[in-house]
Scaffold this active site. Sequence first.
Site, mmCIF file in Angstrom:
data_model
loop_
_atom_site.group_PDB
_atom_site.id
_atom_site.type_symbol
_atom_site.label_atom_id
_atom_site.label_comp_id
_atom_site.label_asym_id
_atom_site.label_seq_id
_atom_site.Cartn_x
_atom_site.Cartn_y
_atom_site.Cartn_z
ATOM 1 N N ASP A 10 0.879 -1.175 0.000
ATOM 2 C CA ASP A 10 0.000 0.000 0.000
ATOM 3 C C ASP A 10 0.913 1.220 0.000
ATOM 4 O O ASP A 10 1.507 1.557 1.020
ATOM 5 C CB ASP A 10 -0.882 -0.034 1.253
ATOM 6 C CG ASP A 10 -1.672 1.271 1.455
ATOM 7 O OD1 ASP A 10 -1.630 2.156 0.580
ATOM 8 O OD2 ASP A 10 -2.327 1.385 2.511
ATOM 9 N N LYS A 73 2.638 11.752 -3.566
ATOM 10 C CA LYS A 73 1.719 10.926 -4.356
ATOM 11 C C LYS A 73 0.687 11.796 -5.084
ATOM 12 O O LYS A 73 0.166 11.427 -6.132
ATOM 13 C CB LYS A 73 1.019 9.956 -3.401
ATOM 14 C CG LYS A 73 0.101 8.938 -4.031
ATOM 15 C CD LYS A 73 -0.373 7.972 -2.958
ATOM 16 C CE LYS A 73 -1.545 7.132 -3.375
ATOM 17 N NZ LYS A 73 -1.979 6.237 -2.265
ATOM 18 N N GLU A 174 -7.137 0.713 -4.260
ATOM 19 C CA GLU A 174 -7.088 0.654 -2.795
ATOM 20 C C GLU A 174 -8.404 0.192 -2.164
ATOM 21 O O GLU A 174 -8.389 -0.724 -1.340
ATOM 22 C CB GLU A 174 -6.623 2.006 -2.234
ATOM 23 C CG GLU A 174 -5.137 2.226 -2.507
ATOM 24 C CD GLU A 174 -4.667 3.659 -2.391
ATOM 25 O OE1 GLU A 174 -5.437 4.503 -1.904
ATOM 26 O OE2 GLU A 174 -3.526 3.926 -2.793
ATOM 27 N N ASP A 196 -12.833 5.310 1.818
ATOM 28 C CA ASP A 196 -11.400 5.367 2.145
ATOM 29 C C ASP A 196 -10.925 6.817 2.124
ATOM 30 O O ASP A 196 -10.709 7.397 1.064
ATOM 31 C CB ASP A 196 -10.623 4.502 1.134
ATOM 32 C CG ASP A 196 -9.108 4.499 1.372
ATOM 33 O OD1 ASP A 196 -8.636 5.228 2.270
ATOM 34 O OD2 ASP A 196 -8.394 3.773 0.657
HETATM 35 N N1 ATP Z 1 -7.092 9.557 15.097
HETATM 36 C C1 ATP Z 1 -7.100 10.253 13.974
HETATM 37 N N2 ATP Z 1 -8.007 11.238 13.765
HETATM 38 C C2 ATP Z 1 -8.011 11.968 12.631
HETATM 39 N N3 ATP Z 1 -7.139 11.769 11.634
HETATM 40 C C3 ATP Z 1 -6.214 10.808 11.772
HETATM 41 C C4 ATP Z 1 -6.147 10.002 12.933
HETATM 42 N N4 ATP Z 1 -5.112 9.120 12.772
HETATM 43 C C5 ATP Z 1 -4.577 9.375 11.574
HETATM 44 N N5 ATP Z 1 -5.225 10.388 10.959
HETATM 45 C C6 ATP Z 1 -4.920 10.984 9.654
HETATM 46 O O1 ATP Z 1 -4.994 9.994 8.658
HETATM 47 C C7 ATP Z 1 -4.142 10.360 7.575
HETATM 48 C C8 ATP Z 1 -3.305 9.179 7.178
HETATM 49 O O2 ATP Z 1 -4.135 8.170 6.782
HETATM 50 P P1 ATP Z 1 -3.579 6.932 5.975
HETATM 51 O O3 ATP Z 1 -2.339 6.407 6.588
HETATM 52 O O4 ATP Z 1 -4.720 6.013 5.824
HETATM 53 O O5 ATP Z 1 -3.250 7.643 4.606
HETATM 54 P P2 ATP Z 1 -2.422 7.119 3.365
HETATM 55 O O6 ATP Z 1 -2.801 5.708 3.101
HETATM 56 O O7 ATP Z 1 -1.002 7.419 3.542
HETATM 57 O O8 ATP Z 1 -2.956 8.083 2.237
HETATM 58 P P3 ATP Z 1 -3.772 7.802 0.896
HETATM 59 O O9 ATP Z 1 -4.552 6.561 1.078
HETATM 60 O O10 ATP Z 1 -4.617 9.017 0.776
HETATM 61 O O11 ATP Z 1 -2.745 7.726 -0.167
HETATM 62 C C9 ATP Z 1 -3.283 11.493 8.064
HETATM 63 O O12 ATP Z 1 -3.736 12.707 7.501
HETATM 64 C C10 ATP Z 1 -3.504 11.481 9.559
HETATM 65 O O13 ATP Z 1 -3.377 12.753 10.124
HETATM 66 MG MG MG Z 2 -4.391 4.800 2.033
#
Ligand code: ATP
Ligand code: MG
Length: 506
Positions: A10, A73, A174, A196
């Site tokens: 991922d 990204k 995804e 998502d």
């Molecule tokens: N407890 C929480 N409350 C609100 N937001 C949160 C919390 N924990 C994480 N996040 C937010 O979630 C986001 C990261 O999510 P995630 O890791 O799913 O994204 P990613 O997979 O890297 O991104 P994408 O799928 O968009 O490419 C960040 O912006 C983070 O600040």
């Molecule tokens: Mg993601």
Amino acid sequence: MHKEPIIGIDLGTTNSCAAIVEDSGNVKLIPYKGGEYTIPSIFAIDDKGNELIGFEAKRQWQLNPRNTVYGSKRLVGVNYSSEVVGTMKKAVAYNMRAGTKNDVTLDVGKKEFSLQEISAKILGKIRDVASNYLKTPIKRAVVTVPAYFNDRQRQSVKDAGKLIDLEVVRIINEPTAAALAYGVGKTLKEKVVIYDLGGGTFDVSIIEIRDRVFEVKATGGDVFLGGIDFDNAIIHHVLKDFAAKTGIDLATDPVAMQRIKDLAERTKIDLSAREEVPFNIPFITMTAQGQPLNIEMKFTRKMLEQLTNQLVDRTLQMVARVLVDSGLSTKDIDEVMLVGGQTRMPVVQDRLTKFFGKPPSKGVHPDEAVAIGAALYAHSLEDNTNLRIQLLDVIPMAIGLERGDGGFHVVFPRNASIPNAKQLLATTSIDNQTELAMRIYQGDHDTVARNDLLGEFTFSGIMPAKAGTVNVEIIFDVSVEGILTMRAKDPATGREMKTTVRVTQS
Ligand SMILES: Nc1ncnc2c1ncn2[C@@H]1O[C@H](COP(=O)(O)OP(=O)(O)OP(=O)(O)O)[C@@H](O)[C@H]1O
Ligand SMILES: [Mg+2]
């Protein structure tokens, strides 16, 4: 025969994660240095010229904002002339400029990088961590992309793999991967919504699960809507408040901005668990007289909800559109699944509960489901039994060609199933014309100017003849990965013509 394993990756905007199905058949997340299951998708070069990726890069980003790349990204496969580049420039401290193919080039540590190269660095790190952990060299992976990625963005991820000799055996969406994590091995018969909301992108897919068949009914999303935008809403508020109190604009100070950005994200996360959180940063800057100034504020959950209300609205509008596209109503939906860190925000869950008339399910882990689904699919590709997973996915936006008047002639409508092929008969418009060119676009607008240019295809070797008397059969192929290839044939002789693709200035 035992082949080298294929891992699932991922590749997230903020965090990346990898998983594998072990010989025992169990899915396992790949840990980094024994602990974390996700690695920050951050690449940096320090002042000694060392490349840092993941936690090492994140640890130093406050001190080295100009040479620390995150959120990249969002720029993958994007035209430099696109509006989103301007938005990104305002939000990040690293430098971006036009590349040779109207793509975006980044300057990091006095070197230039394409977006594919940055993705390759992160993929390479994940591969190395996995190889180390599994004690076997990893050469192949299933990599996930947002469902809303267009052809160019998908192609870019494949190219990133090539740069580091990692064979991207399959690109999958995804939300579809998350559905696999939920449904594989459960003998379900359900219609699920995957919502998502990650760090950078939003996707929503409606998927019908029939045991090992996963059929996407409709999908939609926004590659510019995610946690980063929630952080930006806080940052914007802090800057405005500080400017009102002191007359100083902190936006021009990259180190101050990085400190605000860091605390903004932490504040947002804390507000998912608490009602009120202080927002204090000492010595953020100095007055002209050399007096140190601090930021001293507080945020409440209500304030954050007000600041980000429009963002949540946009996600729900998209959910409504996808529901209409799927021909289903909220009553037909068995489960609503939350994926992505930003779905931990309570108001997101409340709004979805209201929309669907029932609370979202906790059926999958929001941070891990996508990598797990990718690993399950990777495993299934090697599986020669009838337990193979069948994915029936769709394209997120229409693909078509430019008409003479600048209109968009749709060849595949949005949500067309993939793989898919269509044929089109074209002819010459001037006498003795030996070449035919067409510009191919992807998007949901009626005019091509508002869609993304995928490339200009030129078919050469047409027999010279009077205008309109020769036919050229154009074949459009969209692969299972949502990537377009085109061919042309002379229907009279069956002879294939030479095709060249060029991505031009749009
Ligand atoms: N407890 C929480 N409350 C609100 N937001 C949160 C919390 N924990 C994480 N996040 C937010 O979630 C986001 C990261 O999510 P995630 O890791 O799913 O994204 P990613 O997979 O890297 O991104 P994408 O799928 O968009 O490419 C960040 O912006 C983070 O600040
Ligand atoms: Mg993601």
